[in-house]
Design a protein around this motif. Sequence first.
Motif, PDB file in Angstrom:
ATOM      1  N   GLU A  69      -6.784  -1.013  -7.355  1.00 55.83           N
ATOM      2  CA  GLU A  69      -6.293  -1.178  -5.975  1.00 55.83           C
ATOM      3  C   GLU A  69      -6.750  -0.029  -5.063  1.00 55.83           C
ATOM      4  OE1 GLU A  69      -4.341  -3.609  -4.589  1.00 55.83           O
ATOM      5  OE2 GLU A  69      -4.354  -4.799  -6.418  1.00 55.83           O
ATOM      6  N   LYS A  70      -7.787   0.688  -5.472  1.00 56.48           N
ATOM      7  CA  LYS A  70      -8.121   1.921  -4.741  1.00 56.48           C
ATOM      8  C   LYS A  70      -8.504   1.685  -3.266  1.00 56.48           C
ATOM      9  CE  LYS A  70     -12.891   2.389  -6.212  1.00 56.48           C
ATOM     10  NZ  LYS A  70     -13.895   3.238  -6.810  1.00 56.48           N
ATOM     11  N   ASN A  71      -8.962   0.482  -2.958  1.00 59.30           N
ATOM     12  CA  ASN A  71      -9.334   0.219  -1.561  1.00 59.30           C
ATOM     13  C   ASN A  71      -8.127   0.143  -0.629  1.00 59.30           C
ATOM     14  OD1 ASN A  71     -12.037   0.197  -2.159  1.00 59.30           O
ATOM     15  ND2 ASN A  71     -12.008  -1.997  -2.700  1.00 59.30           N
ATOM     16  N   THR A  72      -6.945  -0.131  -1.214  1.00 59.18           N
ATOM     17  CA  THR A  72      -5.727  -0.201  -0.390  1.00 59.18           C
ATOM     18  C   THR A  72      -5.021   1.152  -0.305  1.00 59.18           C
ATOM     19  OG1 THR A  72      -4.442  -0.912  -2.290  1.00 59.18           O
ATOM     20  CG2 THR A  72      -5.289  -2.646  -0.861  1.00 59.18           C
ATOM     21  N   THR A  73      -5.502   2.130  -1.088  1.00 62.76           N
ATOM     22  CA  THR A  73      -4.885   3.471  -1.039  1.00 62.76           C
ATOM     23  C   THR A  73      -5.754   4.401  -0.191  1.00 62.76           C
ATOM     24  OG1 THR A  73      -6.035   4.274  -2.997  1.00 62.76           O
ATOM     25  CG2 THR A  73      -3.888   3.241  -3.346  1.00 62.76           C
TER      26      THR A  73
ATOM     27  N   TRP B 234       1.510   2.045  -3.585  1.00 63.97           N
ATOM     28  CA  TRP B 234       0.297   2.512  -4.265  1.00 63.97           C
ATOM     29  C   TRP B 234       0.006   3.969  -3.837  1.00 63.97           C
ATOM     30  CZ3 TRP B 234       1.979  -1.233  -6.369  1.00 63.97           C
ATOM     31  CH2 TRP B 234       1.665  -2.566  -6.183  1.00 63.97           C
TER      32      TRP B 234
ATOM     33  N   PHE C 218      -4.289   0.615 -12.747  1.00 63.36           N
ATOM     34  CA  PHE C 218      -3.882  -0.301 -11.682  1.00 63.36           C
ATOM     35  C   PHE C 218      -4.236   0.271 -10.303  1.00 63.36           C
ATOM     36  CE2 PHE C 218      -0.744  -1.737  -8.579  1.00 63.36           C
ATOM     37  CZ  PHE C 218      -0.924  -3.110  -8.663  1.00 63.36           C
ATOM     38  N   LEU C 219      -3.929   1.582 -10.129  1.00 63.14           N
ATOM     39  CA  LEU C 219      -4.244   2.217  -8.842  1.00 63.14           C
ATOM     40  C   LEU C 219      -5.752   2.255  -8.595  1.00 63.14           C
ATOM     41  CD1 LEU C 219      -1.692   5.190  -8.924  1.00 63.14           C
ATOM     42  CD2 LEU C 219      -1.588   3.174  -7.462  1.00 63.14           C
TER      43      LEU C 219
ATOM     44  N   PRO D 293       0.823  -1.222   0.000  1.00 60.99           N
ATOM     45  CA  PRO D 293       0.000   0.000   0.000  1.00 60.99           C
ATOM     46  C   PRO D 293       0.848   1.258   0.000  1.00 60.99           C
ATOM     47  CG  PRO D 293      -0.887  -1.567   1.556  1.00 60.99           C
ATOM     48  CD  PRO D 293       0.388  -2.141   1.065  1.00 60.99           C
TER      49      PRO D 293
END
Lengths: 182, 182
Positions: free
Chosen positions: A132-136, A5, A128-129, A2
């Motif tokens: 993965e937005k839930n981890t940012t 990210w 990609f981000l 994270p």
Amino acid sequence: MPFLWNLGVVFIGIMFLTTSTDKVMHWRKHLGSMEAYKIIKGALIKWFLVLFVIGELFISFSLFLTGITFLNFMVFLLILFTYSLAILINLLRGNTNISCGCGSVLDHDHLSIGLIIRNLCLIAIYIFLYIEKNTTVALIQLSLEEILSYILLATGVLILYGIIREIRQNVVLTRKIKKMLS
Amino acid sequence: MNWINIILMVILILLVGELGIFYYFLKYNSNFLKQIQSIRGIQFSTLELGRNAPLFRVFAENGNKVVAKELFKKKNTLLLFISTNCPVCKSFLPHLKKITENYDINFILINHDTLNDDTHIKKALNNELYYIRSSHVSQIYLIHAVPHAILVNTKGKIELSSPLSNINSLFNMLINQEHLIS
């Protein structure tokens, strides 16, 4: 992970912040660059530049304040595809001896396929981000220490990109001049 | 924030500052090199040999579309830049047919003047020759004086580029080109 990210999110935010402020600070230069693209004409150029600056500022601030959202994702895609399309049209026309008008460290003296590849890489990173937005997290949700670290690291990466590009440009220019003078 | 974090943060700030100074120095250096490049006398008046020939898509005077990329692929291409009223260019006209009849090359005649009457040029042409009236193509090839000839090889790279003083200098450029067997 994270951490990386989040760094990516801050990097894109800072990148758009610097390009948009560069466009505002060198307004006339960027109007000239847009005119050289020969895609839009007259008063429309000014309004499109205003739109691009607003779009870039929106992406930047929304990334800092809310993190990655569907709206800033869409604005990002729209802006990057518009830029890439404009470059592609001019590459096909052979009109390559013009500044790309990208602003800040991203600016280039001439158009090349490399700029489209760079834009596509940025789009790929953003997609990609977005996945993965839930981890940012948004920058504003972090502590002051973390905010400072992310901003400094992202700025460092951005400047490093600029340094590598400038070194390459310096080498090419020096070779050209040496060739012409020999 | 404990002391170690503060020290790390200061180091990070110094590092980014150092990168910034290095970037600014490189930018300053490349601006200086660009100024050297534009000094009168050593300015690159035409495109350098070995670089990719700029591509273009234009309509020839007979209405056919001229796509540089496709033409360059097929065989070597001679680009002859002329102007309607240039006396030296006029002296070339009676010899143009000889080039298409004797050499196995694409021959593109580019007239950067789009206003004056060019009947005398059209009379000197045959079907093998592409005749274009466009200032844009001259601009992208950085042509400042006519007549000027550029030879592009099948890889799309500029093989020869030279201003011409008479028709013999043009034939000298074509000395290594394949002849057509009649």
